[in-house]
Design a protein around this motif. Structure first.
Motif, PDB file in Angstrom:
ATOM      1  N   SER A 150       0.814  -1.106   0.011  1.00  0.00           N
ATOM      2  CA  SER A 150      -0.148   0.083  -0.037  1.00  0.00           C
ATOM      3  C   SER A 150       0.952   1.284  -0.120  1.00  0.00           C
ATOM      4  O   SER A 150       1.950   1.157   0.830  1.00  0.00           O
ATOM      5  CB  SER A 150      -0.909  -0.132   1.267  1.00  0.00           C
ATOM      6  OG  SER A 150      -2.076  -0.915   1.052  1.00  0.00           O
ATOM      7  N   GLN A 198      -8.995   4.616 -10.297  1.00  0.00           N
ATOM      8  CA  GLN A 198      -9.900   4.959  -9.454  1.00  0.00           C
ATOM      9  C   GLN A 198     -11.592   4.838  -9.834  1.00  0.00           C
ATOM     10  O   GLN A 198     -12.243   4.363  -9.002  1.00  0.00           O
ATOM     11  CB  GLN A 198      -9.596   6.465  -9.125  1.00  0.00           C
ATOM     12  CG  GLN A 198     -10.220   6.992  -7.770  1.00  0.00           C
ATOM     13  CD  GLN A 198      -9.630   8.499  -7.564  1.00  0.00           C
ATOM     14  OE1 GLN A 198      -8.766   8.820  -8.093  1.00  0.00           O
ATOM     15  NE2 GLN A 198     -10.406   9.072  -6.814  1.00  0.00           N
ATOM     16  N   SER A 217       0.326   8.643  -6.119  1.00  0.00           N
ATOM     17  CA  SER A 217      -0.199   8.190  -7.325  1.00  0.00           C
ATOM     18  C   SER A 217       0.804   8.600  -8.606  1.00  0.00           C
ATOM     19  O   SER A 217       0.793   7.852  -9.570  1.00  0.00           O
ATOM     20  CB  SER A 217      -1.439   9.077  -7.720  1.00  0.00           C
ATOM     21  OG  SER A 217      -2.476   8.424  -6.909  1.00  0.00           O
ATOM     22  N   ASP A 226      -5.100   2.313  -8.488  1.00  0.00           N
ATOM     23  CA  ASP A 226      -5.093   3.568  -7.806  1.00  0.00           C
ATOM     24  C   ASP A 226      -6.550   4.071  -7.003  1.00  0.00           C
ATOM     25  O   ASP A 226      -7.476   4.487  -7.990  1.00  0.00           O
ATOM     26  CB  ASP A 226      -4.714   4.577  -9.104  1.00  0.00           C
ATOM     27  CG  ASP A 226      -4.443   5.997  -8.687  1.00  0.00           C
ATOM     28  OD1 ASP A 226      -4.301   6.394  -7.669  1.00  0.00           O
ATOM     29  OD2 ASP A 226      -4.224   7.043  -9.666  1.00  0.00           O
ATOM     30  N   GLU A 227      -6.402   4.065  -6.023  1.00  0.00           N
ATOM     31  CA  GLU A 227      -7.726   4.120  -5.251  1.00  0.00           C
ATOM     32  C   GLU A 227      -8.868   3.354  -5.919  1.00  0.00           C
ATOM     33  O   GLU A 227      -9.884   4.013  -6.228  1.00  0.00           O
ATOM     34  CB  GLU A 227      -7.922   5.558  -4.846  1.00  0.00           C
ATOM     35  CG  GLU A 227      -6.823   6.010  -4.279  1.00  0.00           C
ATOM     36  CD  GLU A 227      -7.234   7.582  -3.893  1.00  0.00           C
ATOM     37  OE1 GLU A 227      -8.491   7.621  -3.178  1.00  0.00           O
ATOM     38  OE2 GLU A 227      -6.642   8.768  -4.128  1.00  0.00           O
ATOM     39  N   THR A 271      -4.138   4.001  -1.598  1.00  0.00           N
ATOM     40  CA  THR A 271      -5.344   4.323  -0.782  1.00  0.00           C
ATOM     41  C   THR A 271      -5.307   5.396  -0.050  1.00  0.00           C
ATOM     42  O   THR A 271      -4.229   5.730   0.714  1.00  0.00           O
ATOM     43  CB  THR A 271      -5.930   2.803   0.057  1.00  0.00           C
ATOM     44  OG1 THR A 271      -7.085   3.041   0.507  1.00  0.00           O
ATOM     45  CG2 THR A 271      -4.676   2.440   0.640  1.00  0.00           C
ATOM     46  N   HIS A 272      -6.590   6.284   0.192  1.00  0.00           N
ATOM     47  CA  HIS A 272      -6.541   6.957   1.262  1.00  0.00           C
ATOM     48  C   HIS A 272      -7.001   6.407   2.529  1.00  0.00           C
ATOM     49  O   HIS A 272      -6.922   7.252   3.574  1.00  0.00           O
ATOM     50  CB  HIS A 272      -7.530   8.170   0.662  1.00  0.00           C
ATOM     51  CG  HIS A 272      -7.115   9.431  -0.034  1.00  0.00           C
ATOM     52  ND1 HIS A 272      -7.215   9.650  -1.144  1.00  0.00           N
ATOM     53  CD2 HIS A 272      -6.227  10.317   0.536  1.00  0.00           C
ATOM     54  CE1 HIS A 272      -6.569  10.722  -1.766  1.00  0.00           C
ATOM     55  NE2 HIS A 272      -6.058  10.989  -0.491  1.00  0.00           N
ATOM     56  N   SER A 273      -7.535   5.226   2.396  1.00  0.00           N
ATOM     57  CA  SER A 273      -8.161   4.728   3.745  1.00  0.00           C
ATOM     58  C   SER A 273      -6.953   3.958   4.387  1.00  0.00           C
ATOM     59  O   SER A 273      -6.522   2.865   3.921  1.00  0.00           O
ATOM     60  CB  SER A 273      -9.256   3.869   3.325  1.00  0.00           C
ATOM     61  OG  SER A 273      -9.623   2.957   4.628  1.00  0.00           O
ATOM     62  N   SER A 322     -12.318   3.890  -4.264  1.00  0.00           N
ATOM     63  CA  SER A 322     -12.996   5.237  -3.786  1.00  0.00           C
ATOM     64  C   SER A 322     -14.292   5.483  -4.217  1.00  0.00           C
ATOM     65  O   SER A 322     -14.889   6.362  -3.577  1.00  0.00           O
ATOM     66  CB  SER A 322     -11.717   6.338  -3.997  1.00  0.00           C
ATOM     67  OG  SER A 322     -11.790   6.519  -5.391  1.00  0.00           O
TER      68      SER A 322
END
Length: 259
Positions: A41, A99, A51, A180-181, A211-213, A184
């Motif tokens: 990740s 995404q 990214s 890429d995510e 990931t943003h999460s 999301s």
């Protein structure tokens, strides 16, 4: 530049990677090993370079005007930026899932068959049928679409479209899958399906996910790399990064002090 040792079981190696958009530098001297048959990740706040780094791994930055990549990235010991490397063939080896699900405006069948056909992996209809079925099964969507293969891929739900895009990436037998995510734009149930799928796929593929999460990173990855302001701050086993990071910036990001 000091040589950074490469451990065994490494699929891709990045050393001293700098990326520029025009005169603006977006990545600074990134050194990272991507382990074979595992999920790595890439986490960090928006605009931190994760990214940008991901797109270096299959030369997607080549299509951005004014973007320049310096340093070395190797896949299986070969420099992917060498002049004799065809980016189209590279992207068959290093697939990408974006995404937002982006199925082609074609049937479900043709979405998956397209890559194998243009790369000459199959010409006979029976061979294509087999690749399509195998890829859709690996992407955990075969049972949902097997009776509607000739309907448009765009008619599927968001989560199904994303799994179709994963099947499309798998169909050309890549070694690495970049994501890429990928969740999301999905609801929690679809996200859970994709996360389960990522966990299954790592047995056969090397996966790198932006990931943003942080919860998602903790659930799906074995290794995590934290980026901040274009620098790779810290990289290691996911459990260690989340429970005992070495760097204060990592600790601050994980505990929500910035980001």
């Amino acid at each position: 530049m000091n040589e950074v040792p490469v451990s065994s079981h490494v699929k891709m190696v990045a050393r001293g990677v700098d990326v520029f958009y025009g005169t603006k530098q977006a990545l600074f001297g990134v050194d990272l090993d991507i382990r074979d048959n595992s999920v790595t990740s890439l986490i960090g706040p928006s605009g931190c370079g994760k990214s940008t780094f991901l797109r270096c791994l299959n030369r997607m930055n080549d299509v951005i005007d004014g973007c320049r990549v310096e340093g070395k990235i190797e896949l299986g010991g070969q420099n992917i930026y060498a002049p004799n490397v065809d980016p189209v063939l590279l992207r068959a080896r290093v697939g990408m899932v974006f995404q937002k699900p982006n199925p082609f405006p074609k049937s479900i069948y043709e979405n998956v068959a397209y890559g194998p056909r243009i790369h000459g992996l199959a010409t006979a209809r029976n061979d294509l049928d087999q690749i399509v079925e195998t890829s859709l099964r690996k992407a955990a969507i075969w049972d949902e679409v097997k009776d509607r293969l000739h309907e448009p891929g765009t008619g599927l739900s968001g989560g199904q479209q994303q799994r179709l895009c994963i099947a499309r990436a798998i169909a050309v037998s890549p070694e690495v899958i970049l994501m890429d995510e990928p969740c999301s734009a999905l609801d929690p149930i679809a996200t859970a399906r994709v996360e389960e799928l990522i966990d299954e796929l790592r047995e056969g593929y090397t996966i790198v996910i932006v990931t943003h999460s942080m919860q998602q990173a903790a659930r799906v990855s074995q290794r995590t790399a934290f980026f901040h302001l274009g620098n790779l701050v810290e990289e290691g086993e996911t459990d260690h990064i989340f429970t005992n990071p070495k760097e204060k910036r990592t600790q601050d990001y994980i505990t929500g002090r910035f980001g």
